[in-house]
Design a protein around this motif. Sequence first.
Motif, mmCIF file in Angstrom:
data_model
loop_
_atom_site.group_PDB
_atom_site.id
_atom_site.type_symbol
_atom_site.label_atom_id
_atom_site.label_comp_id
_atom_site.label_asym_id
_atom_site.label_seq_id
_atom_site.Cartn_x
_atom_site.Cartn_y
_atom_site.Cartn_z
ATOM 1 N N GLY A 40 47.175 -47.816 -41.988
ATOM 2 C CA GLY A 40 45.802 -47.455 -42.314
ATOM 3 C C GLY A 40 45.387 -46.162 -41.641
ATOM 4 O O GLY A 40 44.767 -45.280 -42.264
ATOM 5 N N LEU A 41 45.722 -46.019 -40.361
ATOM 6 C CA LEU A 41 45.405 -44.793 -39.631
ATOM 7 C C LEU A 41 46.245 -43.622 -40.143
ATOM 8 O O LEU A 41 45.734 -42.506 -40.312
ATOM 9 C CB LEU A 41 45.636 -44.997 -38.135
ATOM 10 N N TYR A 42 47.511 -43.869 -40.406
ATOM 11 C CA TYR A 42 48.412 -42.829 -40.907
ATOM 12 C C TYR A 42 47.865 -42.200 -42.192
ATOM 13 O O TYR A 42 47.800 -40.970 -42.327
ATOM 14 C CB TYR A 42 49.797 -43.432 -41.151
ATOM 15 N N HIS A 43 47.450 -43.040 -43.133
ATOM 16 C CA HIS A 43 46.951 -42.537 -44.417
ATOM 17 C C HIS A 43 45.603 -41.832 -44.265
ATOM 18 O O HIS A 43 45.324 -40.868 -44.984
ATOM 19 C CB HIS A 43 46.859 -43.673 -45.424
ATOM 20 N N ALA A 44 44.782 -42.289 -43.337
ATOM 21 C CA ALA A 44 43.501 -41.624 -43.093
ATOM 22 C C ALA A 44 43.726 -40.230 -42.512
ATOM 23 O O ALA A 44 43.080 -39.254 -42.925
ATOM 24 C CB ALA A 44 42.638 -42.465 -42.157
ATOM 25 N N LEU A 45 44.651 -40.112 -41.557
ATOM 26 C CA LEU A 45 44.968 -38.805 -40.991
ATOM 27 C C LEU A 45 45.558 -37.891 -42.057
ATOM 28 O O LEU A 45 45.242 -36.691 -42.123
ATOM 29 C CB LEU A 45 45.954 -38.961 -39.826
ATOM 30 N N LYS A 46 46.394 -38.460 -42.907
ATOM 31 C CA LYS A 46 46.998 -37.676 -43.984
ATOM 32 C C LYS A 46 45.932 -37.135 -44.923
ATOM 33 O O LYS A 46 46.022 -35.995 -45.408
ATOM 34 C CB LYS A 46 48.000 -38.547 -44.743
ATOM 35 N N ALA A 47 44.901 -37.951 -45.189
ATOM 36 C CA ALA A 47 43.796 -37.514 -46.046
ATOM 37 C C ALA A 47 43.034 -36.353 -45.424
ATOM 38 O O ALA A 47 42.404 -35.559 -46.132
ATOM 39 C CB ALA A 47 42.852 -38.686 -46.310
ATOM 40 N N TYR A 155 34.859 -39.816 -38.947
ATOM 41 C CA TYR A 155 35.032 -38.893 -40.067
ATOM 42 C C TYR A 155 34.301 -39.303 -41.352
ATOM 43 O O TYR A 155 34.252 -38.528 -42.313
ATOM 44 C CB TYR A 155 36.527 -38.757 -40.395
ATOM 45 N N GLY A 156 33.757 -40.517 -41.397
ATOM 46 C CA GLY A 156 33.112 -40.989 -42.612
ATOM 47 C C GLY A 156 34.076 -41.784 -43.470
ATOM 48 O O GLY A 156 35.288 -41.519 -43.479
ATOM 49 N N GLU A 157 33.565 -42.770 -44.204
ATOM 50 C CA GLU A 157 34.435 -43.653 -44.976
ATOM 51 C C GLU A 157 35.068 -42.949 -46.167
ATOM 52 O O GLU A 157 36.000 -43.470 -46.786
ATOM 53 C CB GLU A 157 33.666 -44.880 -45.460
ATOM 54 N N GLY A 158 34.596 -41.732 -46.491
ATOM 55 C CA GLY A 158 35.129 -41.000 -47.637
ATOM 56 C C GLY A 158 36.601 -40.669 -47.516
ATOM 57 O O GLY A 158 37.283 -40.493 -48.541
#
Length: 340
Positions: A40-47, A155-158
């Motif tokens: 979950g964190l990995y994909h958020a950082l990637k975004a 960073y916001g849920e976006g």
Amino acid sequence: MLQIDKSQLNELIKAISSSKNIVITTHHNPDGDAIGSVLGLYHALKALGINAQMVTPNGFPDFLGWLPHSDKIVHYSRDKKAVEELLTNADLLFCLDFNGFKRVEDMAEALKKSPAKRVLIDHHPEPESPFHISISYTEVSSTAELVYEVIEQAYGEGIINYESAVSLYTGIMTDTGSFSYACSRERTFTIAGKLIAKGVIVEEVQGLVYNNFSENRMRLLGFSLAERLKVYPEHRAACIWLTRNDLNQFKHQIGDTEGFVNYPLSIKGIIFSVLFTENDGFIKVSLRSRGNFSANTFSKLYYQGGGHKNAAGGKAFMSMDEAVKQFEELIAKHTAALNA
């Protein structure tokens, strides 16, 4: 809604923006919450346009292998050199779902030697202090829920896309037994709803996690309940014990005994259940309880372990027969508390 300390969030955002080599890790024998939090964190950082590496002390159950990019996780038990190199070169290290070095077992020394700034995101009580930023809240259902809070408030849920959402949802779902315990906060369900709004299909995730076991695992469960279950109604307790031979008989794989310890709690009157699983040189002890009886305290007292009030783990350094006999003596000693 849980409010994370703003100074911690600002420090974290600054650390992320100034880091070039980020590594995300979790505990030994990672479960759904551990792997879901990491991904979950990995994909958020990637975004956010930020690349990170993911490492674990050892492998994880096959029923989590469908999670997006889980194949990118490097296991210390399989590729020690690669993980040590990643940790040596890291300048920011996220430690998720564990609160002390002993929880990563053989990878502990490499973790200690890493020059990286260490960030703890965890929901277990009594965190140790080798972390530069410690985001620790025990009231949340899971580390995955806390990771969501960190991402949203920083960073916001976006930035949470489907890949991040399905990973975090899986973490929350598995750590609450499909929302059957440790989830009586409205916020937990609000977050679950927000993740579903990102495209998570609940029935699909349930099926991939809980209807995806091998025949051998199912037969091992049947054997455990028919041949290896001991019930002590006078102490409102029960245990299951599995030897190395038992596990080999059913071609045991990592994760096959996940959830076995919960089954005795379905027996009327039973509030304390322990699973003993024989490993090389020790016996793994998994403890679960209901109500006020603390599995965490019991584990700390007798199994060099710990965890949550109603879910804990530890180790016993003795034979299986001795472990079961000791357990019987211990529950007799604690019968007043068990029957309170």
